[in-house]
Design a protein around this motif. Structure first.
Motif, short mmCIF file in Angstrom:
data_model
loop_
_atom_site.label_atom_id
_atom_site.label_comp_id
_atom_site.label_asym_id
_atom_site.label_seq_id
_atom_site.Cartn_x
_atom_site.Cartn_y
_atom_site.Cartn_z
N LEU A 190 0.82 -1.20 0.00
CA LEU A 190 0.00 0.00 0.00
C LEU A 190 0.85 1.26 0.00
N SER A 191 1.99 1.21 0.67
CA SER A 191 2.87 2.39 0.73
C SER A 191 3.61 2.59 -0.58
N ILE A 192 3.86 1.49 -1.31
CA ILE A 192 4.56 1.60 -2.59
C ILE A 192 3.63 2.15 -3.68
N ALA A 193 2.34 1.77 -3.60
CA ALA A 193 1.39 2.19 -4.63
C ALA A 193 1.30 3.70 -4.79
N PRO A 194 1.14 4.49 -3.69
CA PRO A 194 1.10 5.95 -3.85
C PRO A 194 2.40 6.50 -4.44
N SER A 195 3.54 5.89 -4.08
CA SER A 195 4.81 6.35 -4.61
C SER A 195 4.87 6.15 -6.11
N ASN A 196 4.40 4.99 -6.57
CA ASN A 196 4.36 4.72 -8.01
C ASN A 196 3.43 5.69 -8.72
N SER A 197 2.30 6.00 -8.11
CA SER A 197 1.35 6.94 -8.71
C SER A 197 1.96 8.33 -8.84
N ALA A 198 2.66 8.74 -7.78
CA ALA A 198 3.29 10.06 -7.81
C ALA A 198 4.37 10.11 -8.88
N PHE A 199 5.12 9.03 -9.01
CA PHE A 199 6.19 8.97 -10.02
C PHE A 199 5.59 9.04 -11.42
N LEU A 200 4.51 8.30 -11.66
CA LEU A 200 3.87 8.32 -12.97
C LEU A 200 3.28 9.69 -13.27
N LEU A 201 2.75 10.34 -12.24
CA LEU A 201 2.19 11.68 -12.41
C LEU A 201 3.27 12.67 -12.82
N ILE A 202 4.43 12.59 -12.17
CA ILE A 202 5.55 13.47 -12.50
C ILE A 202 6.02 13.24 -13.93
N ILE A 203 6.15 11.96 -14.30
CA ILE A 203 6.57 11.62 -15.66
C ILE A 203 5.56 12.16 -16.67
N GLY A 204 4.28 12.04 -16.35
CA GLY A 204 3.24 12.54 -17.25
C GLY A 204 3.31 14.05 -17.42
N LEU A 205 3.53 14.76 -16.31
CA LEU A 205 3.63 16.22 -16.38
C LEU A 205 4.84 16.66 -17.20
N ILE A 206 5.96 15.99 -16.97
CA ILE A 206 7.18 16.31 -17.72
C ILE A 206 6.96 16.07 -19.21
N THR A 207 6.29 14.96 -19.53
CA THR A 207 6.00 14.64 -20.94
C THR A 207 5.12 15.70 -21.58
N LEU A 208 4.08 16.14 -20.85
CA LEU A 208 3.20 17.17 -21.39
C LEU A 208 3.94 18.49 -21.60
N ILE A 209 4.82 18.83 -20.66
CA ILE A 209 5.59 20.07 -20.80
C ILE A 209 6.51 20.00 -22.00
N LEU A 210 7.17 18.85 -22.19
CA LEU A 210 8.07 18.69 -23.34
C LEU A 210 7.30 18.77 -24.66
N ILE A 211 6.12 18.16 -24.68
CA ILE A 211 5.29 18.24 -25.89
C ILE A 211 4.93 19.69 -26.18
N ARG A 212 4.60 20.42 -25.13
CA ARG A 212 4.24 21.82 -25.29
C ARG A 212 5.44 22.65 -25.76
N VAL A 213 6.62 22.35 -25.23
CA VAL A 213 7.84 23.06 -25.64
C VAL A 213 8.08 22.85 -27.13
N PHE A 214 7.98 21.61 -27.60
CA PHE A 214 8.19 21.32 -29.01
C PHE A 214 7.12 22.00 -29.88
N TYR A 215 5.91 22.07 -29.36
CA TYR A 215 4.84 22.76 -30.09
C TYR A 215 5.15 24.25 -30.23
N VAL A 216 5.60 24.86 -29.13
CA VAL A 216 5.93 26.29 -29.15
C VAL A 216 7.07 26.56 -30.13
#
Length: 234
Positions: A9-35
């Motif tokens: 149970l303690s590992i699951a939130p950590s994995n979710s947070a990690f995936l969320l960070i990766i997703g945000l970074i990916t979206l920002i990079l996509i936006r940078v390339f778009y700009v």
């Protein structure tokens, strides 16, 4: 068994947070390339052209003289209001800009003077300043640039070489990425630069932050193919 379940149970939130960070970074990079992609596209002119608030970055020495010459042929009614910015230690550049704006008043353009404002910004690095101490002054300059950009929110940024323009262009690019404001960055390289770009121009060129970068010598166009050769402007 209970300990194992608790650890899962303690590992699951950590994995979710990690995936969320990766997703945000990916979206920002996509936006940078778009700009970056959109910035490189040619601009279409509309029949009903609205005035564009314009931030003009001035620099000591020949930078301001070249900028004033460029502004003399700029359609003033198209680029207004105009915001002139110079380094806090530059006492001459804003005076020259005020002379230009006063000349418009003498020609009968009262509204032109009312549409001009004059500001100063902290310099990222003074001439001869060590690179170590310039880290702190650069952070201060970025914070000041952020405040100015929030206040001005220009449609156009016009610059031609002084290092003062870099913090402003960085903040403008960040605003583009996050959809706060789309400011078109136009950089006109100094005529004194014949064989290679200035440091300011090189940074904007390599990082692809300038929408258009103009050079006045064909040698520069050959060396930096994404630049626009326009011949002598000054």
């Amino acid at each position: 068994m209970e300990n194992i379940n608790n650890s899962r149970l303690s590992i699951a939130p950590s994995n979710s947070a990690f995936l969320l960070i990766i997703g945000l970074i990916t979206l920002i990079l996509i936006r940078v390339f778009y700009v970056i992609n959109q910035s490189s596209q040619p601009r279409s002119s509309t029949s009903k052209q609205k005035p564009l608030s314009t931030l003009i970055v001035l620099g000591s020495g020949g930078h301001t003289a070249e900028m004033i010459n460029l502004l003399n042929v700029l359609p003033k009614n198209r680029f207004k209001p105009r915001y002139y910015i110079a380094a806090a230690t530059d006492n001459m550049s804003l005076q020259k800009a005020q002379v230009l704006e006063n000349s418009l008043l003498n020609e009968g353009g009262v509204d032109e003077v009312r549409s001009a404002q004059f500001m100063q910004i902290y310099r990222s690095r003074e001439v001869g300043q060590s690179y170590i101490t310039s880290v702190g002054t650069t952070l201060i300059a970025l914070a000041h640039a952020l405040w100015l950009m929030i206040k001005i929110r220009p449609h156009v940024i016009l610059c031609n070489g002084p290092g003062t323009c870099i913090p402003l262009c960085v903040i403008a690019f960040i605003f583009k990425v996050f959809g706060i404001r789309w400011s078109y960055i136009f950089y006109v390289e100094s005529i004194a630069r014949v064989r290679r770009l200035s440091l300011s121009a090189l940074l904007l060129y390599k990082l692809r932050m300038a929408d258009q970068l103009f050079v006045q010598w064909p040698q520069l166009k050959s060396k930096y193919p994404r630049a626009h050769y326009v011949g002598r402007l000054m």
